[in-house]
Design a protein around this motif. Structure first.
Motif, PDB file in Angstrom:
ATOM      1  N   SER A 471       0.845  -1.189   0.000  1.00  0.00           N
ATOM      2  CA  SER A 471       0.000   0.000   0.000  1.00  0.00           C
ATOM      3  C   SER A 471       0.886   1.247   0.000  1.00  0.00           C
ATOM      4  CB  SER A 471      -0.903   0.003   1.237  1.00  0.00           C
ATOM      5  OG  SER A 471      -1.729   1.149   1.248  1.00  0.00           O
ATOM      6  N   PHE A 472       0.425   2.309  -0.669  1.00  0.00           N
ATOM      7  CA  PHE A 472       1.227   3.521  -0.824  1.00  0.00           C
ATOM      8  C   PHE A 472       0.510   4.739  -0.248  1.00  0.00           C
ATOM      9  CE2 PHE A 472       2.356   0.590  -4.210  1.00  0.00           C
ATOM     10  CZ  PHE A 472       3.729   0.518  -4.061  1.00  0.00           C
ATOM     11  N   ASP A 473       1.296   5.611   0.404  1.00  0.00           N
ATOM     12  CA  ASP A 473       0.767   6.837   0.977  1.00  0.00           C
ATOM     13  C   ASP A 473       1.718   7.990   0.672  1.00  0.00           C
ATOM     14  OD1 ASP A 473      -1.627   6.121   2.934  1.00  0.00           O
ATOM     15  OD2 ASP A 473      -0.104   4.559   3.153  1.00  0.00           O
ATOM     16  N   GLU A 474       1.125   9.164   0.662  1.00  0.00           N
ATOM     17  CA  GLU A 474       1.969  10.359   0.577  1.00  0.00           C
ATOM     18  C   GLU A 474       2.792  10.487   1.858  1.00  0.00           C
ATOM     19  OE1 GLU A 474       0.675  14.245  -1.407  1.00  0.00           O
ATOM     20  OE2 GLU A 474      -1.163  13.413  -0.555  1.00  0.00           O
ATOM     21  N   ARG A 475       3.967  10.975   1.728  1.00  0.00           N
ATOM     22  CA  ARG A 475       4.767  11.231   2.930  1.00  0.00           C
ATOM     23  C   ARG A 475       4.248  12.499   3.599  1.00  0.00           C
ATOM     24  NH1 ARG A 475       9.734   9.527   4.612  1.00  0.00           N
ATOM     25  NH2 ARG A 475      10.111   8.502   2.631  1.00  0.00           N
ATOM     26  N   GLU A 476       4.023  12.440   4.936  1.00  0.00           N
ATOM     27  CA  GLU A 476       3.528  13.600   5.668  1.00  0.00           C
ATOM     28  C   GLU A 476       4.400  13.848   6.900  1.00  0.00           C
ATOM     29  OE1 GLU A 476      -0.231  12.969   7.657  1.00  0.00           O
ATOM     30  OE2 GLU A 476      -0.060  10.813   7.273  1.00  0.00           O
ATOM     31  N   THR A 477       4.268  15.017   7.506  1.00  0.00           N
ATOM     32  CA  THR A 477       5.083  15.407   8.663  1.00  0.00           C
ATOM     33  C   THR A 477       4.204  15.549   9.899  1.00  0.00           C
ATOM     34  OG1 THR A 477       4.828  17.742   8.111  1.00  0.00           O
ATOM     35  CG2 THR A 477       6.764  16.588   7.213  1.00  0.00           C
ATOM     36  N   VAL A 478       4.876  15.685  11.063  1.00  0.00           N
ATOM     37  CA  VAL A 478       4.187  15.807  12.349  1.00  0.00           C
ATOM     38  C   VAL A 478       4.530  17.172  12.942  1.00  0.00           C
ATOM     39  CG1 VAL A 478       3.893  14.787  14.626  1.00  0.00           C
ATOM     40  CG2 VAL A 478       4.408  13.323  12.653  1.00  0.00           C
ATOM     41  N   ASP A 479       3.523  17.816  13.571  1.00  0.00           N
ATOM     42  CA  ASP A 479       3.812  19.115  14.194  1.00  0.00           C
ATOM     43  C   ASP A 479       4.703  18.913  15.422  1.00  0.00           C
ATOM     44  OD1 ASP A 479       1.985  19.166  16.807  1.00  0.00           O
ATOM     45  OD2 ASP A 479       0.812  18.274  15.183  1.00  0.00           O
ATOM     46  N   VAL A 480       5.421  19.985  15.805  1.00  0.00           N
ATOM     47  CA  VAL A 480       6.424  19.910  16.868  1.00  0.00           C
ATOM     48  C   VAL A 480       5.810  19.457  18.192  1.00  0.00           C
ATOM     49  CG1 VAL A 480       8.084  21.241  18.219  1.00  0.00           C
ATOM     50  CG2 VAL A 480       7.817  21.698  15.763  1.00  0.00           C
ATOM     51  N   GLU A 481       4.637  19.959  18.537  1.00  0.00           N
ATOM     52  CA  GLU A 481       4.017  19.637  19.824  1.00  0.00           C
ATOM     53  C   GLU A 481       3.692  18.142  19.919  1.00  0.00           C
ATOM     54  OE1 GLU A 481       0.123  20.921  22.540  1.00  0.00           O
ATOM     55  OE2 GLU A 481       0.526  21.893  20.609  1.00  0.00           O
ATOM     56  N   PRO A 552       0.327   3.364   8.172  1.00  0.00           N
ATOM     57  CA  PRO A 552       1.013   3.373   6.876  1.00  0.00           C
ATOM     58  C   PRO A 552       2.224   4.303   6.789  1.00  0.00           C
ATOM     59  CG  PRO A 552      -1.051   4.594   6.740  1.00  0.00           C
ATOM     60  CD  PRO A 552      -1.032   3.934   8.086  1.00  0.00           C
ATOM     61  N   THR A 553       2.265   5.318   7.657  1.00  0.00           N
ATOM     62  CA  THR A 553       3.380   6.265   7.584  1.00  0.00           C
ATOM     63  C   THR A 553       3.913   6.538   8.986  1.00  0.00           C
ATOM     64  OG1 THR A 553       1.994   8.240   7.813  1.00  0.00           O
ATOM     65  CG2 THR A 553       2.302   7.364   5.580  1.00  0.00           C
ATOM     66  N   SER A 554       5.138   7.068   9.022  1.00  0.00           N
ATOM     67  CA  SER A 554       5.743   7.411  10.309  1.00  0.00           C
ATOM     68  C   SER A 554       4.946   8.522  10.995  1.00  0.00           C
ATOM     69  CB  SER A 554       7.196   7.846  10.102  1.00  0.00           C
ATOM     70  OG  SER A 554       7.259   8.974   9.241  1.00  0.00           O
ATOM     71  N   ALA A 555       4.452   9.492  10.214  1.00  0.00           N
ATOM     72  CA  ALA A 555       3.679  10.594  10.795  1.00  0.00           C
ATOM     73  C   ALA A 555       2.405  10.070  11.448  1.00  0.00           C
ATOM     74  CB  ALA A 555       3.344  11.619   9.712  1.00  0.00           C
ATOM     75  N   LYS A 556       1.703   9.182  10.749  1.00  0.00           N
ATOM     76  CA  LYS A 556       0.472   8.633  11.308  1.00  0.00           C
ATOM     77  C   LYS A 556       0.775   7.815  12.569  1.00  0.00           C
ATOM     78  CE  LYS A 556      -2.667   8.366   7.342  1.00  0.00           C
ATOM     79  NZ  LYS A 556      -2.040   9.388   6.526  1.00  0.00           N
ATOM     80  N   ARG A 557       1.900   7.128  12.579  1.00  0.00           N
ATOM     81  CA  ARG A 557       2.246   6.313  13.745  1.00  0.00           C
ATOM     82  C   ARG A 557       2.537   7.210  14.961  1.00  0.00           C
ATOM     83  NH1 ARG A 557       4.236   2.349  11.618  1.00  0.00           N
ATOM     84  NH2 ARG A 557       6.091   3.394  10.805  1.00  0.00           N
ATOM     85  N   ILE A 558       3.284   8.280  14.751  1.00  0.00           N
ATOM     86  CA  ILE A 558       3.606   9.191  15.860  1.00  0.00           C
ATOM     87  C   ILE A 558       2.328   9.827  16.405  1.00  0.00           C
ATOM     88  CG2 ILE A 558       4.789  11.341  16.452  1.00  0.00           C
ATOM     89  CD1 ILE A 558       6.926  10.559  14.358  1.00  0.00           C
ATOM     90  N   LYS A 559       1.444  10.259  15.512  1.00  0.00           N
ATOM     91  CA  LYS A 559       0.191  10.873  15.946  1.00  0.00           C
ATOM     92  C   LYS A 559      -0.676   9.882  16.718  1.00  0.00           C
ATOM     93  CE  LYS A 559      -0.008  14.094  12.024  1.00  0.00           C
ATOM     94  NZ  LYS A 559      -0.714  14.442  10.772  1.00  0.00           N
TER      95      LYS A 559
END
Length: 805
Positions: A471-481, A552-559
């Motif tokens: 499965s493929f996802d766009e790469r996204e980022t996480v806010d600092v907080e 699916p992504t590192s950002a989603k996992r951190i959130k």
């Protein structure tokens, strides 16, 4: 010819050449001398095969001769018909001469010269004979039908055939013949067509329709070629192929014959048939195969001479040497670019090695032509803005926003459709470009790959099966907080300190989640086995971890990790306590001891309580009962770990009470059975044989046991002791029955002893059993009764021996 004919008819053989020659001479002379033949003819007249037939008719089966002489087909001269049948009959004996109308006409020619006129007459006569059932068609031309064959032929012609039978039979042939047209090649790629035969959809995997109309369809349906042409102007995705119907009636007749023959052959299959019937049926099966081949050939030729319409353009064919798929390609070469108008952007021939090149050294001296053609590499630089990469990226973004699946299989399916028509290798290549560029993140089997340098990451693109399931996802980022919250939670839950970057936090979450997922899997198999009360909490913790790993992504996992903060704090604390309790952190595994306590409380202790309620010889102290109740009430609660030391102390108290009771009963059993054995020995006296005595007391000695037993609780001797507590009590309570049985056996032994004594038994229970003594005088009556009983027995003659029971 004649020697071979005679031999076939039984008028000669290879080892009787002279006889064969004489037969030939005799026949020849007869023909020449017979006035009905050539005797009065001028020089130059020819001997015909019908003359030979008449001359040797006595050597031909009478039924065949009769059939020929009685033949009167409609629409044919009777004499000519019979001459033709006679010639055909003899030519049929020669496998190396075709039974064609030409050869039959030649064999009936009475003088040298042209045979065209006679050939026409013979051909018309043969058609009449076929209709009348005297002659059948074969691969070699024609065949004389014997009586059995004619009967079978009449039965076949009697089968009724309806339009539905013809159309169904037609479609079976057309499915095989036109199958090759459902696939065409265009610029190195195979395209599927939706094949429609006579109004029925046969294949539906493509995006361009090929609608075909056979001669049989045109027999039953009105077809308007001009109307189809007009309709096609507005249809870029439809082709119409109308077969030539010149041979429509011929094909119809053959399909009808095929249906009739096939029906009769099936009906007779398995029936008992004579030799002639079997031969006739075998011949019909050969006819069936011939007819099928002819129908296939005629159908194919009808399309090779047909008309193909596309987009208002009509092309008439007359190409019997050209394959059907090649004829279709003449129009699909125009249709494909219109339907798949973006195909040219991804039409390059991409190989597996080209996909591997995307992850290799892009600065190498030579770039594969396919990559240059697709514009994904230029001057050693990777171009994520290349057309194919941009289209794939847009599709991933669109699907993600719509909440749709984004697997490699989904992408391959999408770009195989109009307006693209791209191969799966082109799609894989475009995705590989995006991944190396950092624009997308792949996830395979719950594992997300952040960079193309990770182990196994490139295989998701170079291996088709893995790509389809990725499965493929766009790469996204996480806010600092959010990232900081996740970082601190990692420290609190797992004592894991990481840097304040998305990659570092994500790596920490993944590693801890993987470690504890493995730990909880090991724990759960043990906890579920013993029904440990905290197993559900451990499973909830594991489910949360799996949820994190499946993001699916590192950002989603951190959130998601930060979102789970409250639940994870409680669950992680419980999981750590359980892991420590079970020895997963290197300490002692208390779960085994938990299982021992659980088994004891539900087994031995429950038995002890039940036996104490039923028997006065079993006693339990209040202290022991209270201790066991506390253990029972704590084992199945979430506080079992916190109260573990108390549980062990109370368990020890209950276990020692059980062991003490068991040891006392064990000694009591020994003492009881020892006394009983001594009673039996005394009862037996000294005269009995030792072996007989031991046999009599064997059941007592077997249950007597040892003098004492010491149950070591630390060694779990109190768990499932032998014998069980219930059996031990049973032994004590049944000692009198075994003692009585032993005495009876001794009595039986002494009764068999022939020493002149009369042996009598007095059962004191019969005399004293119902006596209740409250004062001294109450004993006088039963004693008097016993004395009288003894005196009565002793008054008998001879020596009397009395024993009391």
């Amino acid at each position: 010819m004649l020697p071979e004919i005679f031999k076939s008819l039984g008028k000669g053989s290879d080892d009787q050449l002279a006889g064969s020659e004489r037969t030939l001479i005799d026949v020849t002379q007869s023909v020449l001398k017979d006035e009905e033949y050539l005797y009065n003819e001028e020089l130059g007249a020819l001997v015909t095969l019908d003359m030979i037939f008449d001359e040797i008719s006595n050597d031909i089966p009478s039924s065949d001769v009769k059939s020929i002489r009685e033949a009167k087909p409609k629409d044919a001269d009777t004499e000519t018909a019979r001459r033709v049948l006679k010639s055909l009959y003899l030519l049929q004996q020669l496998p190396w001469i075709p039974n064609t109308a030409d050869n039959i006409a030649t064999s009936l020619q009475r003088e040298l010269g042209p045979t065209q006129e006679l050939e026409g007459e013979v051909e018309d006569t043969l058609d009449a004979l076929v209709d009348a059932g005297f002659v059948g068609r074969s691969e070699e031309g024609y065949r004389f039908l014997r009586e059995t064959e004619r009967e079978l032929e009449n039965e076949i012609k009697g089968i009724e055939v309806g339009p539905g039978d013809i159309r169904r039979s037609s479609k079976r042939f057309l499915n095989d013949i036109l199958d090759e047209t459902s696939r065409v090649n265009y610029e190195g790629k195979t395209f599927q067509l939706n094949l429609n035969i006579d109004g029925e959809e046969i294949t539906s995997k493509g995006y361009i329709d090929l609608k075909t109309y056979s001669p049989i369809y045109q027999r039953y349906e009105d077809l308007d070629p001009d109307g189809l042409k007009t309709q096609s102007f507005s249809e870029d995705d439809s082709l119409y192929w109308i077969a030539d119907d010149e041979k429509q009636h011929t094909i119809y007749d053959k399909l009808k014959s095929i249906y009739q023959i096939n029906t009769v052959v099936k009906e007779k299959r398995g029936n008992e048939l004579s030799q002639e019937e079997q031969e006739a049926l075998g011949q019909k099966q050969e006819d069936l195969q011939r007819l099928r081949s002819e129908v296939e050939r005629e159908f194919k030729r009808s399309f090779q001479r047909g008309v193909l319409i596309y987009n208002g353009d009509t092309e008439e064919f007359d190409a019997t040497n050209t394959s059907l798929s090649s004829l279709v390609s003449r129009k699909t070469d125009n249709a494909i670019p219109k339907v798949f108008h973006k195909f040219n952007h991804g039409s390059a021939s991409v190989k597996d090695r080209h996909i591997k090149d995307i992850f290799g050294d892009l600065d190498k001296s030579s770039t594969p032509a396919a990559l240059t053609e697709l514009g994904v590499i230029q001057d050693g630089d990777l171009l994520a803005e290349a057309y194919i990469a941009s289209e794939v990226e847009d599709e991933i973004q669109s699907r993600e926003k719509a909440g749709q699946d984004r697997t490699g299989d989904d992408l391959i399916s999408h770009f195989a459709q109009p307006p693209y028509g791209w191969s799966r290798n082109v799609v894989r290549l475009a995705a590989a470009v995006l991944f190396r560029h950092g624009a997308i993140i792949p996830t395979y089997k719950e594992r997300t790959y952040s960079t193309y340098t990770e182990d196994g990451a490139q295989e998701l693109f170079t291996q088709v099966t893995k790509f389809k399931n990725t499965s493929f996802d766009e790469r996204e980022t996480v806010d600092v907080e959010t990232r900081e919250d996740a970082k601190q939670l990692l420290d609190r839950l797992f004592d894991r300190k990481v840097q304040s970057t998305d990659q570092a936090v994500d790596e920490g979450i993944r590693e801890e989640a993987n470690t504890w997922e493995s730990t909880t899997s090991t724990l759960l198999s043990q906890l579920r086995r013993v029904g440990f009360p905290l197993a559900d909490d451990v499973e909830d913790f594991q489910n949360r971890l799996n949820n994190l790993l499946q993001q699916p992504t590192s950002a989603k996992r951190i959130k998601k990790f930060a979102e789970f903060e409250d639940e994870l704090e409680n669950l992680a604390k419980t999981a750590k306590a359980v892991a420590e309790f079970c020895g997963e952190t290197g300490g002692e595994n208390h779960l085994k001891e938990y299982e021992t306590i659980q088994d004891f409380i539900s087994g031995e202790w429950e038995t002890l309580v039940d036996e104490a309620a039923d028997h006065d010889i079993v006693h339990i102290s209040d202290e022991a009962r209270d201790a066991a109740d506390r253990v029972k009430n704590t084992l199945d609660t979430e506080g079992v770990i916190e109260q573990w030391n108390d549980v062990k102390t109370d368990y020890r108290t209950a276990a020692e009470a059980f062991a003490s009771t068991y040891e006392e009963l064990y000694e009591q059993r020994y003492e009881t059975y020892t006394a009983s054995i001594e009673n039996v020995r005394a009862y037996a006296g000294d005269d009995i044989d030792d072996n007989d005595l031991e046999s009599a007391i064997s059941d007592l000695t077997e249950r007597q046991g040892e003098g004492s037993v010491d149950l070591d609780i630390s060694s779990k001797d109190h768990i499932n002791p032998t014998p069980s507590l219930t059996r031990l009590i049973e032994h004590i309570q049944t000692v009198d029955a075994y003692e009585s049985a032993a005495k009876n056996e001794i009595d039986d032994i002494e009764d068999d002893d022939d020493d002149g004594k009369t042996r009598k038994k007095v059962d004191t229970s019969d005399i004293f059993g119902n006596t209740v003594v409250t004062e001294v005088d109450d004993i006088e009556k039963p004693i008097t009764d016993l004395r009288e009983k003894v005196e009565e027995l002793l008054d008998q003659e001879g020596d009397v021996e009395i024993r009391f029971r």
